[in-house]
Write an enzyme that holds these catalytic residues in place. Structure first.
Site, PDB file in Angstrom:
ATOM      1  N   TYR A  30       1.782   1.317 -10.874  1.00 59.16           N
ATOM      2  CA  TYR A  30       0.848   2.253 -11.488  1.00 59.16           C
ATOM      3  C   TYR A  30       1.514   3.582 -11.857  1.00 59.16           C
ATOM      4  O   TYR A  30       1.185   4.191 -12.872  1.00 59.16           O
ATOM      5  CB  TYR A  30      -0.329   2.491 -10.540  1.00 59.16           C
ATOM      6  N   ARG A  65      -4.018  -0.522 -12.115  1.00 60.10           N
ATOM      7  CA  ARG A  65      -5.405  -0.402 -11.668  1.00 60.10           C
ATOM      8  C   ARG A  65      -6.269  -1.556 -12.150  1.00 60.10           C
ATOM      9  O   ARG A  65      -7.450  -1.628 -11.839  1.00 60.10           O
ATOM     10  CB  ARG A  65      -6.001   0.931 -12.136  1.00 60.10           C
ATOM     11  N   TYR A 146      -1.865   4.049  -2.703  1.00 60.83           N
ATOM     12  CA  TYR A 146      -3.304   3.907  -2.902  1.00 60.83           C
ATOM     13  C   TYR A 146      -4.025   3.481  -1.617  1.00 60.83           C
ATOM     14  O   TYR A 146      -5.111   3.951  -1.329  1.00 60.83           O
ATOM     15  CB  TYR A 146      -3.538   2.886  -4.022  1.00 60.83           C
TER      16      TYR A 146
END
Length: 180
Positions: A30, A65, A146
């Site tokens: 990401y 994502r 994350y």
């Protein structure tokens, strides 16, 4: 809790490792998407291939994502489809990888998923980047990913960290590889 201390490297250090390596595996995440670093990455990959290096990219099924996000970014930047592999296609082939660049990926390369049964992501399939001879992780900082977990890969003896914006670092590295 991870053991050891993260070793920070520089663009010139990573460039030297790229030029010395024969087989390079790149794992985008990401962070590559956020920085919009796919264009200098694509140019650098082509330059390395033109030098006769074996360069592949490996994508985790949940990288980014949304599924497929990294595949689309790499395709739009012109990375050839035939050098982009899924995790299952490369996860048993780490023995002869001289250098692995992890660009903005964290949880998807976290060895705790395999090594620590009490870890929140225990059992999640991950790319086994730590099995490469040398690993360089591109991250904005030494912060968690994350999932909010520290990544023991960052502290392994064969790992170096290149901190900062991925696109800025890739732009510098691409220019250095081009002039090599």
């Amino acid at each position: 809790e991870p053991q050891g201390e993260a070793v920070v490297t520089s663009v010139s250090g990573v460039t030297a490792s790229l030029l010395a390596a024969k087989k390079i595996l790149i794992v985008p995440g990401y962070g590559l998407a956020v920085s919009k670093g796919q264009y200098p990455l694509a140019d650098m990959v082509q330059q390395l291939r033109d030098m006769g290096k074996d360069v592949k990219l490996a994508i985790h099924p949940v990288a980014g994502r949304m599924p497929g996000q990294l595949n689309v970014l790499l395709a739009e930047a012109g990375v050839p489809y035939d050098i982009v592999y899924e995790m299952e296609e490369v996860n048993e082939e780490w023995d002869d990888v001289d250098l692995c660049l992890v660009i903005g990926a964290n949880d998807t390369v976290n060895c705790a998923a395999e090594d620590d049964p009490t870890c929140e992501i225990a059992g999640m399939p991950v790319l086994r980047v730590w099995l490469a001879s040398k690993v360089v992780v591109f991250k904005r900082s030494l912060g968690v990913g994350y999932a909010g977990l520290d990544n023991p890969v960052f502290y392994k003896d064969n790992t170096e960290m290149l901190l900062g914006d991925a696109k800025v670092n890739l732009d510098e590295m691409q220019a250095a590889v081009k002039s090599a």
